[in-house]
Design an enzyme around this catalytic site. Structure first.
Site, PDB file in Angstrom:
ATOM      1  N   GLY A  34      32.467  17.743 -37.008  1.00  0.00           N
ATOM      2  CA  GLY A  34      33.454  17.717 -35.978  1.00  0.00           C
ATOM      3  C   GLY A  34      33.889  16.650 -35.046  1.00  0.00           C
ATOM      4  CB  VAL A  36      33.961  14.271 -29.141  1.00  0.00           C
ATOM      5  CG1 VAL A  36      34.298  14.336 -27.515  1.00  0.00           C
ATOM      6  CG2 VAL A  36      32.932  15.032 -29.482  1.00  0.00           C
ATOM      7  CE  LYS A  51      30.071  19.951 -30.471  1.00  0.00           C
ATOM      8  NZ  LYS A  51      28.407  19.921 -30.023  1.00  0.00           N
ATOM      9  CG  ASP A 145      18.551  16.433 -30.843  1.00  0.00           C
ATOM     10  OD1 ASP A 145      17.514  15.859 -31.452  1.00  0.00           O
ATOM     11  OD2 ASP A 145      19.893  16.197 -31.296  1.00  0.00           O
ATOM     12  CE  LYS A 147      19.964  12.623 -31.279  1.00  0.00           C
ATOM     13  NZ  LYS A 147      19.805  12.707 -32.661  1.00  0.00           N
ATOM     14  CG  ASN A 150      22.056  14.348 -28.009  1.00  0.00           C
ATOM     15  OD1 ASN A 150      23.118  14.026 -28.827  1.00  0.00           O
ATOM     16  ND2 ASN A 150      21.179  14.734 -28.852  1.00  0.00           N
TER      17      ASN A 150
END
Length: 427
Positions: A34, A36, A51, A145, A147, A150
């Site tokens: 995908g 954004v 998104k 997740d 990090k 993100n």
């Protein structure tokens, strides 16, 4: 007569939300299946991040359940330091998330550009992200997740957590599936002895260490080397650590990177871990009473004159995309759908934050009917949110480079690059 037949159809803003409601702008991110891009709502003229996930690629990569799970989780989340869902819908080719727009870029982008961030800056981000984590854990959600890739900044410099693609609800039963970006995984995930929300605090500690010192605390040339380092190696400090971080800051990092979850900062039950963290001397300069209202001036403000993301995404969209995104009327014939396509059709339901109350699909959270109150003029949030005049964003991953998110098989996992792996057994 010809001019009349080509006249665009009027847009029904009172009906179910769809892509016709938005003006498509530049592409700012790309993920495994995908992209954004920035969009403007035609009626309100507010900017968002769109998104969109290709259904066929999603099926091929066996990620249908993850997309539906992300859609459902985002519906119940409303927090100042999270990239919140505003609309959700689908057409024949794609599933769409319309999210808060963050024009400040992700922390991976800034880390690669600057090499490291100052302790005061990282402390501010940690305070904001700790608030977001406490909210998620209170609602039985673990992110899995966390990090720099993100963590997105708005144009004023406030940090927001994004990408809930592998986030899950948790209860008393411990999880065993390996999921996340390996370099940021807590040792209890890799040791396969079961884990819960404590893993998010470990990942936050890895992020903080990396942001301050420009390198991760545990490294390895292979999967097995990295697993050993995360599980066994003592926490070491760079030679110039005392020039970059105070003793109190090192205490926080050491506490977050504690392998014993009963001693790890943030992990005490019933929110006490977060309260303990707030009381730590390192956070003395943080005004927790006004933090969530975003009244404080962030110590780092992204340069609004520059694009805080990899510009190659837009170039690729212009030159290489053979099926550019555009609004299309639905033609789906449910009789000819595969089981996976039918699942997305039925379970990736529409959402409109102006018309619908937030809710949880998780039995433990059925008390949560809404974190926002619907009014005749729109929505009044029950929590302080991003100010209305803020430009807000999203991200699959808004950068290129070493930390990009991907959904890949365990055997292909390049551990040193910290790439994402979906729920599976890790070898």
């Amino acid at each position: 007569m010809g001019a009349l037949c080509c006249r665009p159809q009027p847009i029904d803003f009172d009906g179910e939300v769809n892509l016709f409601h938005f003006i498509l702008s530049r592409c700012v991110g790309k993920g495994a299946f995908g992209k954004v891009r920035v969009v403007e709502h035609k009626q309100t003229h507010k900017l968002y991040a769109l998104k969109y996930i290709n259904k066929s690629k999603c099926v091929k990569m066996k990620a249908v359940a993850n997309v539906i799970q992300e859609r459902r989780l985002l519906e119940e989340i409303d927090h100042p330091f999270i990239v919140n869902l505003r609309y959700a819908f689908q057409d024949d080719e794609n599933c769409f998330f319309v999210l808060d727009l963050m024009l400040g870029g992700d922390l991976r982008f800034h880390l690669e550009r600057l090499g490291a961030l100052g302790e005061d800056i990282v402390r501010f981000y940690l305070a904001q992200l700790s608030s977001a984590l406490a909210f998620l854990h209170e609602n039985h959600i673990m992110h899995r997740d966390i990090k720099p890739d993100n963590i997105l900044l708005d144009e004023r410099g406030n940090a927001h957590l994004t990408d809930f693609n592998i986030a899950v609800h948790f209860g008393e039963r411990r999880l065993t599936g390996v999921a996340g970006s390996m370099a940021y995984m807590a040792p209890e995930i890799l040791n396969k002895r079961g884990y819960s929300s404590q893993i998010d605090w470990w990942s936050l500690g890895v992020c903080a260490y990396e942001l301050i010192f420009g390198r991760r605390p545990f490294r390895g040339r292979s999967n097995s080397d990295l697993t050993y380092s995360i599980s066994k190696d003592p926490l070491k400090w760079p030679e110039d650590a005392d020039k970059k971080c105070s003793r109190a800051g090192m205490q926080i990092l050491k506490g977050l990177l504690e392998r014993d979850t009963t001693k790890r900062y943030g992990c005490k039950p019933h929110g006490e871990g977060f309260q303990e963290l707030k009381r730590h001397p390192w956070f003395k300069s943080i005004d927790w009473d006004t933090l969530e209202s975003k009244e404080q001036t962030p110590p780092f403000i992204p340069d609004a004159k520059k694009a805080n993301f990899d510009a190659s995404h837009e170039l690729e969209e212009l030159l290489l995309e053979d099926n550019p995104l555009k609004a299309k009327a639905r033609k789906a014939n449910k009789d000819n759908m595969s089981a996976e396509m039918r699942q997305m059709e039925e379970q990736f339901t529409s959402y409109d934050f102006k018309k619908m109350q937030r809710r949880s699909y998780y039995p433990h959270n059925q008390h949560l009917v809404s974190t926002a109150t619907v009014t005749s003029s729109g929505v009044t949030s029950s929590r302080p949110g991003t100010p209305a005049n803020d430009l807000r964003v999203d991200g699959i991953t808004i950068h290129g480079g070493n930390g990009h998110s991907m959904e890949i098989s365990g055997n292909d996992l390049e551990a040193v690059r910290g790439e994402k792996v979906l729920d599976q057994n890790y070898s």
